[in-house]
Design a protein around this motif. Sequence first.
Motif, mmCIF file in Angstrom:
data_model
loop_
_atom_site.group_PDB
_atom_site.id
_atom_site.type_symbol
_atom_site.label_atom_id
_atom_site.label_comp_id
_atom_site.label_asym_id
_atom_site.label_seq_id
_atom_site.Cartn_x
_atom_site.Cartn_y
_atom_site.Cartn_z
ATOM 1 N N THR B 64 0.817 -1.216 0.000
ATOM 2 C CA THR B 64 0.000 0.000 0.000
ATOM 3 C C THR B 64 0.853 1.269 0.000
ATOM 4 O O THR B 64 0.376 2.337 0.344
ATOM 5 C CB THR B 64 -0.904 0.064 1.237
ATOM 6 N N SER B 121 -3.565 6.218 8.348
ATOM 7 C CA SER B 121 -4.735 6.379 7.481
ATOM 8 C C SER B 121 -5.674 7.483 7.947
ATOM 9 O O SER B 121 -6.343 8.106 7.140
ATOM 10 C CB SER B 121 -5.488 5.057 7.328
ATOM 11 N N SER B 213 -9.491 3.378 0.638
ATOM 12 C CA SER B 213 -8.083 3.072 0.898
ATOM 13 C C SER B 213 -7.749 3.238 2.373
ATOM 14 O O SER B 213 -6.888 2.553 2.886
ATOM 15 C CB SER B 213 -7.188 3.952 0.027
ATOM 16 N N THR B 217 -5.773 0.413 4.354
ATOM 17 C CA THR B 217 -4.479 0.734 4.940
ATOM 18 C C THR B 217 -4.475 0.346 6.412
ATOM 19 O O THR B 217 -3.528 -0.278 6.918
ATOM 20 C CB THR B 217 -4.209 2.240 4.807
#
Lengths: 503, 343
Positions: B64, B121, B213, B217
């Motif tokens: 990632t 994140s 995402s 993450t």
Amino acid sequence: MTDPRAILEMTGIRKEFPGVVALDGVDFRMFPGEVHALMGENGAGKSTLIKTLTGVHGIDAGTIVLGGEPVAFGEPSQAQHAGVSTVYQEVNLLPNLSVAENIFIGREPRRFGRIDWSAMRRRAEVLLAGLDLHLDVSADLGTQSIAVRQMVAIARALDVSARVLVLDEPTSSLDAGEVERLLKVVRTLRDEGMAVLFVSHFIDQVFAVADRMTVLRNGKLVGEYRIEDITPVDLVTKMIGKELEALEDIEEATHRHSGGEVFLRTEGLSRKGAIAPFSLEIRSGEVVGLAGLLGSGRTELARLLFGADHADGGTLRIDGDPVAMRTPRSGMAHRIAYCSEDRKTEGLVGELTVRENIVLALQAARGWTRPLSRRRQDELAARYIDALDIRPAAPEALVQDLSGGNQQKVLLARWLITEPRLLILDEPTRGIDIGAKTEIQRLVAKLSDDGVAVLFISAELEEVLRLSHRVVVLRDREVVAQKDNESLTPDEIMAVIAEGSGT
Amino acid sequence: MTKHRLFWPVSALLALLLVDLIAKPSFFKVEVRDGHLYGSLIDILRLGAPLILVGIGMTLVVATRGIDLSVGSVVAISGALACLHLSGLPDQDAVGGTVVAVGMALGLCLALGAWNGFLVSVLGIQPIIATLILMVAGRGIAQLITDGQIITITSGPFRALGSGYLFLVPVSILIALAVFGLSSLLVRKSALGLLLEAVGGNPEAGRLSGLRSGRLTWLVYVFGGLCAGIAGLMIAANTPGADANHAGLWIELDAILALTIGGTKLTGGRFSLGGTVIGALLIQTLTTTVYTLGIPDTATLLVKALVVLLVCLVQSPAFRDRVRRRRRPVPATESARAVEVSA
């Protein structure tokens, strides 16, 4: 056309990159005490021409004569020493250093080998005062407005005893007042005898400040004009170019849309710095074209409808209900799909395969815990590779190895499998070959017949007019007209685009 | 065949094993002794198990575009907490108490992973900085847990994690194998692998395709914490005891090296769990080889560094190009510039 008064004369400039002729025999000249605008659409070769002048790129053929001397710049620093200074869009400034440091970086006034800070501040103040700017030069540049930063960049360019000043899109991130201020500085410099090269997408600014303009199209010279000899409409025509005469012959398809239900409606939707409040209706099965020059807010408008950016004013209704479109997921939840104009950075994942790219949006909507079976993925990939004629027909090929047109089709396929009710296509045919272009146009017509609403963005007016039931015209980040496409001609649209620029 | 992504790491591993075989003909011998498999190859697998675990977790994080520097500290914390609990038990051999100790340790590691994920994140801190915080603080936490002492334990069931055997095979190998198998299944049978590669391969394209995402993450950092936690238990069980200062020290760097050797790029995107396992085994084999060859202790690190450098060079396309070009000179053209032709 040698003219002894010219400070700069570029003749027959040719520049090739592998597979592309970026500049093909372009002539360009500049006179002291004149503002010369370099005009052309994106990809016309403006940037390349500037880069050959500033020494970023060498040239493959042609001559550059500066102040009567033939020159060949291999390095940007050589061009700078010869008196060609360039201000790019904010890129070469350092917000964490002071205003004075930014002006003199690399050329700091020295005393006994050490930087003479007070001399540096004094000289910075004098320079900025020359631009009618009075501020604390020891403040961090980052605390200053964009307009001030732009002036600082100009001051820095001026300090190297420039004879030619290149301003590349200096106004693109300024508001109206700041633009006025910058144009005033440009006029002052011109009156002092500087030759200024001015590049801008804003036609009204060009007409407000330029004395002369050169138009490029597809890497070729279209012509050089005195500002009093050309109208904004002429200019747009020359920039957009060649097919104008051909366009006249295009049969007038029945463009009237019978009218489905209103799918999406905006009331005063806006985002500061991106697009002024606009109201728009899109019906099921309707193709709405967005026309306007690059930078007119076409993409910004589309991104708000999808949730790629979120609006900071106005309302958006889907099927009559207000919706907060905050993220792409909210757009997708309402079955809106958005194919970005920038396939590489905003569309595809190059190191993944065609199949993986095609299923990405559908899979993302389902979440990772509900995978599409491999068989279903293969089916979907195979069906759309076939339907869109993606070549090579290899679902396991890496997307980065495909040509631009085929990449575009992969991106289309990704959104088609989500069965959208509104498909937003931002420049879907840019940079792809004519065959793929026609196929994509045909697809849009078919989708519309099937009741899918399409928002179609393209710089090619011909294409917009051929496909759209209705055309929305943008200028300077504002919706300026909405016209039913009954017998619209490119000239009418161009007249609207060019309107309001003083002629 | 050289096109296969695991060609070079596997070749390097085989080359090392060949060196061992030449130096010590009995190197490949595996025998059953006291109902245990026994031999150099088994040792490599057994001692390499913690690195394999940490490497698997790290691989998903790197996919990632992230990195997790804190895994070494998490290893230490995991072992410390488990051993602290065990040492307080009246009967360390009780299975119930051992399960509680393991559960507590892994629970804490999940929480630590969640902390890393939160920083990255939600707060948007760069991964290397976000996890650096726990890398430094985590060792301190481990030392607080052990009160600066080395806690030794005697628990039989716990020690089995590191040095026990099941059906002839060392338990640690079975655990590493299970984690590898399960995580491979997880990433390739669910859509997790694809979505992670999309997040790392092109974050903006991922966002515009509707990927969450942030959640993904977060998930990989939690998973990384869990893997490091299991590795920590394994190391503590093998010691047996908790050494807050040294358990898992520098393992994050070995893990990064392992996944790099295995063909996962630190810039994110495509990853290979199998490659990471090969990379981890290569590193462990190298350590074993150094001993087998009888290289003096003082030169060990240097020899390891040289071999790693060699492996990395062989894998580098730029280096291979250069070697090839020596034989057939090609002018270095402006091809790199061509990218700028945008306008």
